[in-house]
Motif scaffolding. Structure first.
Motif, PDB file in Angstrom:
ATOM      1  N   ASP A  13      38.061  30.309  52.261  1.00 48.35           N
ATOM      2  CA  ASP A  13      38.995  31.003  51.181  1.00 48.35           C
ATOM      3  C   ASP A  13      38.626  32.176  50.705  1.00 48.35           C
ATOM      4  O   ASP A  13      39.667  33.221  50.579  1.00 48.35           O
ATOM      5  CB  ASP A  13      39.243  29.886  50.294  1.00 48.35           C
ATOM      6  CG  ASP A  13      39.958  28.484  50.771  1.00 48.35           C
ATOM      7  OD1 ASP A  13      40.609  28.688  51.748  1.00 48.35           O
ATOM      8  OD2 ASP A  13      39.963  27.291  50.389  1.00 48.35           O
ATOM      9  N   LYS A  32      39.212  35.042  53.128  1.00 50.55           N
ATOM     10  CA  LYS A  32      40.476  35.385  53.192  1.00 50.55           C
ATOM     11  C   LYS A  32      40.982  36.288  52.159  1.00 50.55           C
ATOM     12  O   LYS A  32      41.859  37.184  52.403  1.00 50.55           O
ATOM     13  CB  LYS A  32      41.470  34.161  53.508  1.00 50.55           C
ATOM     14  CG  LYS A  32      41.132  33.318  54.499  1.00 50.55           C
ATOM     15  CD  LYS A  32      42.049  32.224  54.837  1.00 50.55           C
ATOM     16  CE  LYS A  32      41.764  31.289  55.769  1.00 50.55           C
ATOM     17  NZ  LYS A  32      42.584  30.042  55.937  1.00 50.55           N
ATOM     18  N   ARG A  33      40.508  35.890  51.010  1.00 54.41           N
ATOM     19  CA  ARG A  33      40.957  36.828  49.898  1.00 54.41           C
ATOM     20  C   ARG A  33      40.389  38.103  49.966  1.00 54.41           C
ATOM     21  O   ARG A  33      41.095  39.293  49.629  1.00 54.41           O
ATOM     22  CB  ARG A  33      40.536  36.190  48.539  1.00 54.41           C
ATOM     23  CG  ARG A  33      40.945  36.827  47.455  1.00 54.41           C
ATOM     24  CD  ARG A  33      40.323  36.237  46.259  1.00 54.41           C
ATOM     25  NE  ARG A  33      38.812  36.774  46.130  1.00 54.41           N
ATOM     26  CZ  ARG A  33      38.357  37.889  45.886  1.00 54.41           C
ATOM     27  NH1 ARG A  33      39.283  38.753  45.376  1.00 54.41           N
ATOM     28  NH2 ARG A  33      37.146  38.423  46.006  1.00 54.41           N
ATOM     29  N   HIS A  80      39.452  39.827  52.752  1.00 52.99           N
ATOM     30  CA  HIS A  80      40.124  40.598  53.612  1.00 52.99           C
ATOM     31  C   HIS A  80      41.495  40.927  53.165  1.00 52.99           C
ATOM     32  O   HIS A  80      41.985  42.153  53.546  1.00 52.99           O
ATOM     33  CB  HIS A  80      40.410  39.517  54.954  1.00 52.99           C
ATOM     34  CG  HIS A  80      39.235  39.405  55.661  1.00 52.99           C
ATOM     35  ND1 HIS A  80      38.750  38.638  56.445  1.00 52.99           N
ATOM     36  CD2 HIS A  80      37.804  39.747  55.496  1.00 52.99           C
ATOM     37  CE1 HIS A  80      37.542  38.439  57.153  1.00 52.99           C
ATOM     38  NE2 HIS A  80      37.050  39.307  56.312  1.00 52.99           N
ATOM     39  N   ARG A  81      42.106  40.120  52.358  1.00 50.46           N
ATOM     40  CA  ARG A  81      43.485  40.525  52.075  1.00 50.46           C
ATOM     41  C   ARG A  81      43.726  41.828  51.026  1.00 50.46           C
ATOM     42  O   ARG A  81      44.325  42.513  51.477  1.00 50.46           O
ATOM     43  CB  ARG A  81      44.240  39.177  51.262  1.00 50.46           C
ATOM     44  CG  ARG A  81      45.615  39.536  50.855  1.00 50.46           C
ATOM     45  CD  ARG A  81      46.346  38.275  50.086  1.00 50.46           C
ATOM     46  NE  ARG A  81      46.049  37.020  50.935  1.00 50.46           N
ATOM     47  CZ  ARG A  81      45.452  36.182  50.394  1.00 50.46           C
ATOM     48  NH1 ARG A  81      44.789  36.283  49.443  1.00 50.46           N
ATOM     49  NH2 ARG A  81      45.238  35.115  51.156  1.00 50.46           N
ATOM     50  N   TYR A  82      42.829  41.751  50.278  1.00 50.35           N
ATOM     51  CA  TYR A  82      42.457  42.860  49.074  1.00 50.35           C
ATOM     52  C   TYR A  82      41.490  43.774  49.796  1.00 50.35           C
ATOM     53  O   TYR A  82      41.111  44.709  48.684  1.00 50.35           O
ATOM     54  CB  TYR A  82      42.298  42.336  47.933  1.00 50.35           C
ATOM     55  CG  TYR A  82      43.322  41.339  47.517  1.00 50.35           C
ATOM     56  CD1 TYR A  82      44.350  41.713  46.813  1.00 50.35           C
ATOM     57  CD2 TYR A  82      43.367  40.021  47.359  1.00 50.35           C
ATOM     58  CE1 TYR A  82      45.607  40.880  46.433  1.00 50.35           C
ATOM     59  CE2 TYR A  82      44.117  39.049  46.902  1.00 50.35           C
ATOM     60  CZ  TYR A  82      45.560  39.428  46.432  1.00 50.35           C
ATOM     61  OH  TYR A  82      46.385  38.825  46.005  1.00 50.35           O
ATOM     62  N   ARG A 127      38.281  43.942  49.772  1.00 43.30           N
ATOM     63  CA  ARG A 127      37.186  43.874  49.244  1.00 43.30           C
ATOM     64  C   ARG A 127      35.764  43.741  49.860  1.00 43.30           C
ATOM     65  O   ARG A 127      35.956  43.017  50.888  1.00 43.30           O
ATOM     66  CB  ARG A 127      37.156  42.847  48.027  1.00 43.30           C
ATOM     67  CG  ARG A 127      38.491  42.896  47.125  1.00 43.30           C
ATOM     68  CD  ARG A 127      38.658  44.210  46.536  1.00 43.30           C
ATOM     69  NE  ARG A 127      37.569  44.550  45.732  1.00 43.30           N
ATOM     70  CZ  ARG A 127      37.338  45.547  45.042  1.00 43.30           C
ATOM     71  NH1 ARG A 127      37.991  46.549  45.146  1.00 43.30           N
ATOM     72  NH2 ARG A 127      36.214  45.736  44.166  1.00 43.30           N
ATOM     73  N   SER A 175      33.156  41.803  55.826  1.00 46.87           N
ATOM     74  CA  SER A 175      34.598  42.454  55.639  1.00 46.87           C
ATOM     75  C   SER A 175      35.463  42.186  56.791  1.00 46.87           C
ATOM     76  O   SER A 175      36.694  42.811  56.507  1.00 46.87           O
ATOM     77  CB  SER A 175      34.243  43.820  55.099  1.00 46.87           C
ATOM     78  OG  SER A 175      33.247  43.748  54.021  1.00 46.87           O
TER      79      SER A 175
END
Length: 448
Positions: free
Chosen positions: A281, A284-285, A287-289, A291, A392
Motif C-alpha cells: 500500500d 502504491k502511494r 508511486h502515485r505521488y 515520492r 521508486s
C-alpha cells in the motif's frame, strides 16, 4: 334508531387485532387490485397487438424502404465516382459497384427502382465507353436528381408506414397511464394502512422496549410496565447482559488474534505477511505521488555460529536485543519486520537512497556497539549486514530482490557493512562457493 347508533358506536370503539385488520385490509386491496388489473388487461392486449403488428409488418417494411433508399443513394454516389474518378481503374471500380447495385434483388423487386437503376447503369456504361463530355455530365445531373428524388420518396414512405400504429399505441398508452395512476393510488392507500398497523402493533412496542433498554444502559430505574411486560423486559435484560459479556470477550479475542496475525511472537515486530501488505500500500502511494521510497534487507552476521556455540536461548536474546535497537534507532515513518530467521526487511518512506544509506550505517554502527551481556563478565559482539534498493519504480518483490542481492554483496565483501543495489555486481551463490566463500545457499538466508 337508538339501537343502531349504539351498535355503530360499539363497533367503532372495538379494538381490532392486527392479524384481522391486516387480513381485512389485504382482502379489500386484493379485490380492488384484481379489478384494476382486469381493467388494464384490455389496454395491454391492444398494445401487444399493435406492437406485434408493428414488429412483424411495419418495422420490416420500413427497414426495407430505408434500405432501398440507401441503395439508391449509394448508386448515385458511385455514379458520381464514375465521372469524378481520376484514373481509368478508379472509374472502372466505381462502374463495377454500380453494376452490382443495379442487379441487387432489393433493387429489382421494385419496378420504379429497377427501371431507373437499369437506365443509370446503361448510361454510365455508355459514358465510360464513349468518353466523359459536358453533355454526358448534364445528362448525368438529370439522372442524379431523379435518383435523389426516388431515394427521398422511399424514405418518406418508410417513415409514414408506422404512423397509424404509433398513434394508436400512443393513445392506448396514455389511457394506460391514467389507469396505472389509479392503481398506484390504491397501492398507496394499502401501504399507508399497512404502515399504520405496523406502527401501532409492532414499532411502538419496540420503541417502548428500546426506551427500557436505554434506561438499563444508563443505570436508571425501569419505567413501570404491566406484569407480563415487566417479565419480558427482565428476561431481555438478562439476555442483553450476557450478550455484552460475550461481545467484550470477543473484542478481546479479536485484538489478540490481530496481534498474533500481524506481529512476530519473539521480537514483537511486524511479521512478514503483515509487512508485505502494508509495504504494498505504501509503495502504491509513493508511486502515485512520485515520492522517494527505499527498501532494505538485513541479516545478522554469523548467527548460526551464535546458536551453535551459545544455544538458541542466547540467539533469541540477540534477536530481541536487535529488535529493541531497531525501535530506538529507526524513525516513526520507517517500517521493519522479521523477514525470516535472523533476516529483517525495512521500508523507508519519504527517503532517498542517500538518506537511507546514512540511516543504515547508523544501524550497523549501533548494532556493532551493542554487545549482548552473557553474564560472568562475558559479552557477545554482534554485527549486521544490510542491503538497500530504490523502490521508486517497479514492484515491491523486485525491490526486495535487489536489496537481497545487495545484502549478498555485503556478506561477500566482509559483512558488517551497507551495500546499495547497483553499486556492485551481484555474484550468484554458486560463484561464491566456487571462490571458496563460506556463505550458506541463498535459500537458507545466510544462517551463519
Amino acid at each position: 334508531m337508538s339501537d343502531w347508533r349504539t351498535s355503530l358506536r360499539h363497533w367503532t370503539q372495538r379494538s381490532w387485532p392486527a392479524g384481522k385488520a391486516l387480513a381485512l385490509l389485504g382482502a379489500l386491496f386484493g379485490l380492488a387490485f384484481v379489478a384494476q388489473i382486469v381493467w388494464l388487461a384490455s389496454d395491454q392486449r391492444q398494445v401487444l397487438a399493435s406492437s406485434a403488428r408493428l414488429l412483424n409488418n411495419t418495422v420490416p417494411s420500413t427497414l426495407e424502404q430505408f434500405r432501398l433508399a440507401r441503395n439508391i443513394e449509394q448508386l448515385r454516389l458511385d455514379g458520381e465516382r464514375v465521372f469524378s474518378g481520376r484514373t481509368p481503374v478508379a472509374r472502372q471500380q466505381a462502374l463495377f459497384i454500380v453494376s452490382l447495385l443495379s442487379s441487387h434483388p432489393a433493387m429489382l423487386a421494385d419496378r420504379r427502382t429497377a427501371t431507373l437503376a437499369s437506365e443509370v447503369e446503361s448510361f454510365l456504361v455508355r459514358a465510360a465507353r464513349e468518353g466523359m463530355t459536358e453533355q454526358r455530365y448534364a445528362e448525368w445531373e438529370t439522372l442524379s436528381n431523379r435518383l435523389s428524388l426516388l431515394a427521398d420518396d422511399f424514405s418518406i414512405e418508410g417513415a409514414n408506414l408506422a404512423t397509424d400504429d404509433l398513434q394508436l399505441m400512443s393513445a392506448t398508452m396514455l389511457r394506460s397511464q391514467f389507469k396505472l395512476a389509479l392503481v398506484l393510488a390504491l397501492v398507496a392507500v394499502f401501504v399507508g394502512g399497512f404502515l399504520f398497523l405496523i406502527h401501532r402493533h409492532l414499532i411502538r412496542p419496540l420503541q417502548k422496549m428500546d426506551e427500557a433498554l436505554c434506561e438499563l444502559r444508563s443505570g436508571h430505574a425501569l419505567t413501570p410496565f404491566s406484569s407480563a411486560s415487566m417479565t419480558e423486559i427482565r428476561a431481555l435484560e438478562g439476555a442483553i447482559g450476557q450478550l455484552r459479556d460475550v461481545m467484550h470477550e470477543n473484542q478481546q479475542a479479536r485484538q489478540e488474534l490481530h496481534v498474533q496475525a500481524t506481529t512476530d511472537s519473539l521480537t514483537g515486530m511486524f511479521n512478514r505477511r503483515h509487512f508485505m501488505a502494508l509495504a504494498e500500500d505504501e509503495l502504491k502511494r509513493a508511486h502515485r505521488y512520485a515520492r522517494p521510497i527505499c527498501v532494505g534487507m538485513a541479516d545478522m552476521d554469523h548467527f548460526k555460529d551464535i546458536n551453535d556455540r551459545h544455544g538458541h536461548a542466547v540467539g533469541d536474546r540477540v534477536l530481541k536485543s536487535i529488535a529493541e535497537l531497531f525501535g530506538h534507532t529507526l524513525r516513526q515513518s520507517d517500517w521493519v519486520c522479521r523477514y525470516g530467521g535472523e533476516e529483517f526487511a525495512f521500508l523507508f518512506t519519504e527517503t532517498t537512497l542517500e538518506e537511507a544509506h546514512r540511516l543504515a550505517e547508523r544501524l550497523c554502527q549501533r548494532t556493532a556497539d551493542n554487545c549482548i551481556d552473557l553474564g560472568e563478565d562475558n559479552s557477545l559482539p554482534v554485527t549486521l549486514s544490510l542491503g538497500l534498493a530504490d523502490a521508486s519504480g517497479g514492484s515491491l518483490e523486485a525491490a526486495l530482490k535487489r536489496a537481497d542481492a545487495a545484502l549478498y554483496q555485503a556478506k561477500k565483501q566482509g559483512r558488517n557493512r551497507v551495500v546499495i543495489a547497483g553499486e556492485a555486481t551481484t555474484t550468484p551463490p554458486e560463484a561464491a562457493h566456487e571462490n571458496g566463500d563460506d556463505l550458506e545457499p541463498a535459500d537458507e538466508r545466510w544462517l551463519i
